[in-house]
Design an enzyme around this catalytic site. Sequence first.
Site, PDB file in Angstrom:
ATOM      1  N   ASP A   1       0.872  -1.162   0.000  1.00  0.00           N
ATOM      2  CA  ASP A   1       0.000   0.000   0.000  1.00  0.00           C
ATOM      3  C   ASP A   1       0.919   1.225   0.000  1.00  0.00           C
ATOM      4  O   ASP A   1       2.127   1.128   0.217  1.00  0.00           O
ATOM      5  CB  ASP A   1      -0.958   0.003   1.204  1.00  0.00           C
ATOM      6  CG  ASP A   1      -2.169   0.881   0.924  1.00  0.00           C
ATOM      7  OD1 ASP A   1      -2.114   1.680  -0.041  1.00  0.00           O
ATOM      8  OD2 ASP A   1      -3.170   0.804   1.652  1.00  0.00           O
TER       9      ASP A   1
HETATM   10  C1  BGC Z   1      -5.044   3.202   0.077  1.00  0.00           C
HETATM   11  C2  BGC Z   1      -5.191   2.167  -1.002  1.00  0.00           C
HETATM   12  C3  BGC Z   1      -5.095   2.828  -2.351  1.00  0.00           C
HETATM   13  C4  BGC Z   1      -3.778   3.538  -2.460  1.00  0.00           C
HETATM   14  C5  BGC Z   1      -3.531   4.179  -3.796  1.00  0.00           C
HETATM   15  C6  BGC Z   1      -3.824   4.060  -0.130  1.00  0.00           C
HETATM   16  O1  BGC Z   1      -3.770   5.110   0.765  1.00  0.00           O
HETATM   17  O2  BGC Z   1      -4.996   2.568   1.328  1.00  0.00           O
HETATM   18  O3  BGC Z   1      -6.404   1.486  -0.852  1.00  0.00           O
HETATM   19  O4  BGC Z   1      -5.235   1.868  -3.359  1.00  0.00           O
HETATM   20  O5  BGC Z   1      -3.740   4.537  -1.449  1.00  0.00           O
HETATM   21  O6  BGC Z   1      -4.333   5.256  -4.008  1.00  0.00           O
END
Ligand code: BGC
Length: 760
Positions: free
Chosen positions: A298
Site C-alpha cells: 500500500d
Molecule cells: C489506500 C489504497 C489505495 C492507495 C492508492 C492508499 O492510501 O490505502 O487502498 O489503493 O492509497 O491510491
Amino acid sequence: MSLFLVTKIKPLTVITIMLCVQIVFCQQQVQDSSKYIEQKVDSIVKLMTLDEKIGQMNQYVEFWKSTDPIPTEGEAKKKYNQVKRGLIGAVLNVKGATEVRKLQELAVYESRLGIPLLFGADVIHGYQTQFPIPLAEASSWDLSVIEKSARIAAIEASAAGLNWTFAPMVDISRDARWGRVMEGAGEDPHLGSAIANARVKGFQGDNLSFNNTIAACAKHFAGYGFAEAGRDYNTVDVGTSTLYNVILPPFKSAVDQNVQTFMTSYNILNGIPTTGDATLLRQILKQKWQFRGFVVSDWGSGEQMVDHGFAKNKAQAAELSANAGLDMDMESYIFINHLKQAVKNNSVRIEVVNEAVRRILRVKYKLGLFDDPFQYCDNDREKTMIGHEDHEKFALELAKKSIVLLKNKQNILPIDKKQKKIALIGPLADDKDNPLGNWRAQAKKNSAVSVLEGLRKYTNDLNFQKGVDFVSGTPEFGDKLDINMTNKTGFREAIQLAKNSDIVIMVLGEHALQSGESRSRAKLGLPGLQQQLLEAIFEVNTNIVLVLMNGRPLTLTWADEHVPAILEAWHLGSQSGNAIAQVLFGDHNPGGKLTMTFPRSVGQIPIYYNHYNTGRPGPLETVLYSRYTDESKEPLYPFGHGLSYTSFAYSDLKIDSTDNDNIKVSVTVKNIGEMGGEEITQVYICDISASVTRPVKELKGFSKFFYEPNESRKLEFIITDKELGFYNNLGKFVVEPGEFEIMVGTSSQKFLSEKFIKKK
Ligand code: BGC
C-alpha cells in the site's frame, strides 16, 4: 453451496456435459498461453540488469503532465529519466488516453528493453459513471449486477488508458467506526467471498488481454478491517480462527478467480506489518494458494515498517519486505534506493528479485501490453465509452437494487402518487455531489441526480427547504470537514414548511468524505445539527420518511423509535435521485438487505451476527450474564435485514440428509402481498458442538428471486462439506461430524430452523 430452484427445473445433465467440454478446451488454451508467457518472461529477465529488475519493482504516483514541458529539474526530471532508463515498472493516477500514451511511449521507445508500464488507479465504484459505493452495491446481494458494475468500470477505465485498478477491497469489517467499510462488502466472509469473486471477474473479464479488461487487485492483505477501535491504520490483533475463517476467505476467493495482483495493508497483524509478513505473503498467498500474480505494497507501507518499529531503517525495510514476498513498492522508494545494496550484501538473494520481476512481467504479458503497449490509449474509445448512456442506465438499475428499506410502519411507503403537499427537507436533498460518494475516480463534480430532481419527475406539489448545512463549504478530498454545530438559521423555514405539508421527506446523513480512508468516526449519529433538525420537524409533523445517505451503518435509535419510515440509500452514485424517487413512489419495490449490522450505540461495537455464544448468554434471574446494563445487546437492524413493499412467507423447511455429502435443504417462499418484489433468501448453519467453538450462525448460501403476488417457489440448497467445515486453530480445514442446525429465512434474525446429524 449450490442452489437448485426445484419449480423451474433446468436440463442439468446437458449443461454439465457442455461445461466439461468447454473447460477442457479452455484449459488447453490456458496451458499453451501460460507456457508461452513463461518462456517470454524468462527470456526478458535474462536480458535485464539488476537496476532494470529493481526498476520493475518500483511504482510512483503521477509526476509529470504531458501538457507540461519536459521536466528539467528536481524530482520530476529524475523520475522522467528513470522511465527512460527502465527504472519504473508502474505508475498510479496517470489517466487519460493521451497522458498514458505519452508516458508509455517514453518507456517503450526510449528505455533499453522497452518494457511497458502498468497504469494503476483506484477505480472503486465506477470511473466516470459512478455506481453505488461498494457497501451499498453489496446490499443488492446480486452477484451478476455487481460483476457488471465492475465490468463497466473497467470498460471506462481502460478507455482512459488504465490497465490496473486497486480494487476490489475485500476486507471484512465488523466496525462501523472504520470509514473504509464503505469500500467493502460488509461483515460476512461467505457473501464477501462471493462478491470478491464477482468483482474480480467483472474487472478482468473473460480475457485479460482484451483492451477493455484491466487487472484487479485484492486488498488490503490482510486484517485491515479489524483496526482496533475502528481507527484507520491501527493495530490488528486477531486469533487464528478469525484470521482463517473470517478475514482470509474473500482473498482466497479472489485468487480462485485468478486475480492478478494483491495489495498489502497499512496495519500490523499480530505484531508484524503485513508488508513484511512472510507467513502471509509467501507461505499462505504464494505457496498454499498458488497465487501467480504480484503483490504491491500500500502507499508507503514499506517505509512505514520503520514507524511500526519492525525495521530499523528504510534499507532494512526493503530487505524485510522483499524477502517476505513483496514484489512492488508503491511510493516508499525503498526498493529503488536500497534493494541493489541488499542484493550485493546477499541479504536479499537475486532469486527473490527475479521472482518478483517474473510476476510483474507475467501480468504485463497477460494484459497484452507486450503485444500492443498502446492498446489502452484509444482516444475514440475514450470519447465514446466514458459516461456512455447505457452505463448511466445500468447505474440506475444498480442504485435501485442497493436501497434497503429499514422501516415502514403502517405502510407509509410507497407514497401515493396523488399525495398532496410534500415537503422535502435536509442538507442532502438537493445535493448533486455527495451522492457520488468517496473514491469516486473521475466522476464529474455535481454530476449526480439529486433527490429533488428525482422527485420533481413525480410531482410539482413539492417544496424544499434545506433546514441546515451540516458541514461548512464543500470540502475536497483531503480537506478537514468543518462540522456546523451552531448555525440553525434554516430551521425556522423548514419547520414552517413541514407544518403545512401532508408528508415530509427528510434527506439526512453523511457527507461523501465522512467515510472512506482515514475517515474513522467515534460517534455514529447524524453529524452536526441534523438530529436536532429531525426532532424539530417531528414536533410539528410526525409523517416523516427519512432517506439516509451515508457510507457506513449509523446509530439511528431515536429515528427508529419515532420516524415511521426509514430508507437506507447510502451514497448511490450518478443516478441517486432517480433511484430514490422510484422507490419512494413505488415504481421500484426495494429488495436490498444489509450486509453490515446497524448498532444501537457505538458502545456495542464490534457487533456482528456471526458471533460466538458466551457461557452465560442469559437472560438469567440474576444480573450476572452477558449483557449491557445501559443498552440492549441486540442490534438495531441485523445483518440480512431489509423490508419490501410486499411480504414473503416461509414454510416447509425440510432437510434430507440421506446423502451425507450432499445435504438437501428445501423451503417454500411465497409472496403474500399485493406487489411483485424480490426476496433474498438466506441460509445459515450452526455447528452445535465442535472442537473449536463455532459461531451461533454463519451464512452459507442465499438466493434472490423476483416473486409476482401469490407466486411461490420451492427452493433447494445443497450443503456439502465446504459449508459444514471450518479452519481450526492450526489453520487446517476440518469437517466434524455431529449435530448441525440449519436456519433459512429473510434475515439473520427471522428464519425457520431444523437440525440434522452429519455422519462421518
Ligand atoms: C489506500 C489504497 C489505495 C492507495 C492508492 C492508499 O492510501 O490505502 O487502498 O489503493 O492509497 O491510491
